[in-house]
Design an enzyme around this catalytic site. Structure first.
Site, PDB file in Angstrom:
ATOM      1  N   ASN A  12       0.837  -0.873  -0.077  1.00 19.79           N
ATOM      2  CA  ASN A  12      -0.281   0.026   0.241  1.00 19.79           C
ATOM      3  C   ASN A  12       1.162   1.324  -0.231  1.00 19.79           C
ATOM      4  O   ASN A  12       1.634   1.328   0.972  1.00 19.79           O
ATOM      5  CB  ASN A  12      -1.182  -0.268   0.691  1.00 19.79           C
ATOM      6  N   LYS A  14       0.016   4.575   0.173  1.00 21.40           N
ATOM      7  CA  LYS A  14      -0.457   5.562   1.996  1.00 21.40           C
ATOM      8  C   LYS A  14      -0.488   6.663   0.378  1.00 21.40           C
ATOM      9  O   LYS A  14      -0.663   6.608  -0.558  1.00 21.40           O
ATOM     10  CB  LYS A  14       0.570   5.590   2.336  1.00 21.40           C
ATOM     11  N   HIS A 100      -8.078  -0.529   6.614  1.00 21.24           N
ATOM     12  CA  HIS A 100      -6.502   0.273   7.466  1.00 21.24           C
ATOM     13  C   HIS A 100      -6.649   0.896   8.325  1.00 21.24           C
ATOM     14  O   HIS A 100      -7.818   1.564   8.390  1.00 21.24           O
ATOM     15  CB  HIS A 100      -5.536   1.046   6.087  1.00 21.24           C
ATOM     16  N   GLU A 102      -4.716   3.162   9.257  1.00 20.65           N
ATOM     17  CA  GLU A 102      -4.585   4.663   9.609  1.00 20.65           C
ATOM     18  C   GLU A 102      -6.757   5.139   8.801  1.00 20.65           C
ATOM     19  O   GLU A 102      -6.796   5.885   9.829  1.00 20.65           O
ATOM     20  CB  GLU A 102      -4.150   5.359   8.412  1.00 20.65           C
ATOM     21  N   GLU A 172      -2.573  -6.412  11.046  1.00 21.16           N
ATOM     22  CA  GLU A 172      -1.224  -5.080  10.825  1.00 21.16           C
ATOM     23  C   GLU A 172      -2.128  -4.980  12.149  1.00 21.16           C
ATOM     24  O   GLU A 172      -2.346  -3.838  12.584  1.00 21.16           O
ATOM     25  CB  GLU A 172      -1.120  -3.889   9.673  1.00 21.16           C
ATOM     26  N   GLY A 178       4.120   1.577  10.294  1.00 21.37           N
ATOM     27  CA  GLY A 178       5.199   2.880   9.970  1.00 21.37           C
ATOM     28  C   GLY A 178       6.307   3.455  10.882  1.00 21.37           C
ATOM     29  O   GLY A 178       6.503   2.422  11.733  1.00 21.37           O
ATOM     30  N   SER A 219       5.794  -3.055   9.578  1.00 22.44           N
ATOM     31  CA  SER A 219       7.534  -2.998   9.694  1.00 22.44           C
ATOM     32  C   SER A 219       7.799  -4.033   8.979  1.00 22.44           C
ATOM     33  O   SER A 219       8.812  -4.163   9.775  1.00 22.44           O
ATOM     34  CB  SER A 219       7.312  -2.144  11.038  1.00 22.44           C
TER      35      SER A 219
HETATM   36  P1  PGA Z   1       4.531  -0.213   7.124  1.00 26.82           P
HETATM   37  O1  PGA Z   1       3.778   0.093   6.850  1.00 26.82           O
HETATM   38  O2  PGA Z   1       5.005  -1.804   6.629  1.00 26.82           O
HETATM   39  O3  PGA Z   1       5.789   0.910   6.978  1.00 26.82           O
HETATM   40  O4  PGA Z   1       4.898  -0.187   8.855  1.00 26.82           O
HETATM   41  C1  PGA Z   1       2.262  -0.826   6.542  1.00 26.82           C
HETATM   42  C2  PGA Z   1       0.771  -0.570   6.656  1.00 26.82           C
HETATM   43  O5  PGA Z   1       0.205   0.291   6.924  1.00 26.82           O
HETATM   44  O6  PGA Z   1       0.380  -2.042   5.633  1.00 26.82           O
END
Ligand code: PGA
Length: 269
Positions: A12, A14, A100, A102, A172, A178, A219
């Site tokens: 993704n 973002k 997601h 977020e 997740e 993040g 991550s």
């Molecule tokens: P990240 O993001 O691998 O940068 O932690 C994962 C996600 O939000 O899907």
């Protein structure tokens, strides 16, 4: 879906990458991974809305599925700022990410809304990728399992068992995502993935529930991808930052694929 013959790997992007950057990214990723037989790999990219049409046109969907980061549950109406399933159909999107972290935590979406989106996605022939995961606080309270079961039970409410094979789940943990995230250990991720598989089997019956791939995200990087993918209940990886460079993503793909197929006891071709 332990024992599955297909690995699911996706990213993704973002609110990063403009049209040119997205097209360069998917084109390069397609070139780098062209030799990998797609019967053993489902590769997907979820870029921002404004890049979707160009991204979809620049690579064949047999090589890379393109997904939207969100979607309204209504086809049309007075929903300023929303994107309808019909609009996504028009640009040829294959998959829709729903819930997601977020979206849930920055934009305050709730499980009932995610459920409406899941049902709308299925109605329009998209693969819904439902994201679930507990916050750090919920983990500390010892209610991670309850939270995740609720997200699944409400999120997939009303999905008929025969449609279960069309959905995907990403686990997740919010605390793992993040720049400030701390990746989940492979043992913790495995424990939650096993719980997710059990819950899906409860919801859809064992046979249908087992068809649902459950991906780990949060991550994921060069250093932990291999440890995660060998866990029995992890069917794929959903990667943010570490996959935004196509060459880097390709190197993770090459590292995890053989391990995944060793675990599944199949060759992947
Ligand atoms: P990240 O993001 O691998 O940068 O932690 C994962 C996600 O939000 O899907």
């Amino acid at each position: 879906m332990s024992g599955s013959r297909k690995i699911y790997l996706g990213t993704n992007t973002k609110m990063y990458k403009n049209i040119r950057q997205t097209v360069d990214f998917v084109t390069r990723l397609e070139t780098l991974t062209k030799d990998i037989p797609r019967d053993g790999l489902e590769l997907f990219v979820i870029p921002s809305y404004t890049t979707l049409a160009a991204a979809r046109k620049s690579v064949p969907e047999t090589d890379i599925l393109i997904g939207a980061q969100n979607m309204c549950w209504e086809d049309q109406g007075q929903f300023t700022g929303e994107i309808s399933p019909l609009m996504l159909e028009e640009v040829g999107v294959n998959l829709v990410m729903i819930g997601h972290s977020e979206r849930r935590h920055v934009f305050r979406e709730n499980d009932a809304e995610e459920n409406r989106k899941v049902l709308a996605a299925l109605k329009h022939g998209f693969v819904p990728l439902l994201c679930v995961g507990e916050t750090g606080e919920e983990k500390e309270y010892g209610i991670a399992e309850e939270v995740i079961r609720t997200q699944l039970k409400v999120g997939f409410r009303g999905v008929p068992a025969e449609q279960a094979g069309k959905v995907m789940v990403a686990y997740e943990p919010v605390w793992a995502i993040g720049v400030n995230g701390k990746p989940a250990s492979e043992d913790y991720a495995e424990k939650i993935h096993a719980l997710i598989h059990r819950t899906l089997a409860e919801q859809f019956g064992r046979e249908q529930g087992e068809k649902i791939p459950v991906l780990y995200g949060g991550s994921v990087n060069d250093g932990n991808a291999e440890k995660l993918i060998v866990m029995p209940h992890i069917d794929g990886l959903f990667i943010g930052r570490s996959a935004w460079d196509a060459d880097h993503f390709n190197s993770i793909i090459r590292k995890v694929m053989p391990l995944f197929f060793q675990k599944s006891g199949t060759e992947g071709d």
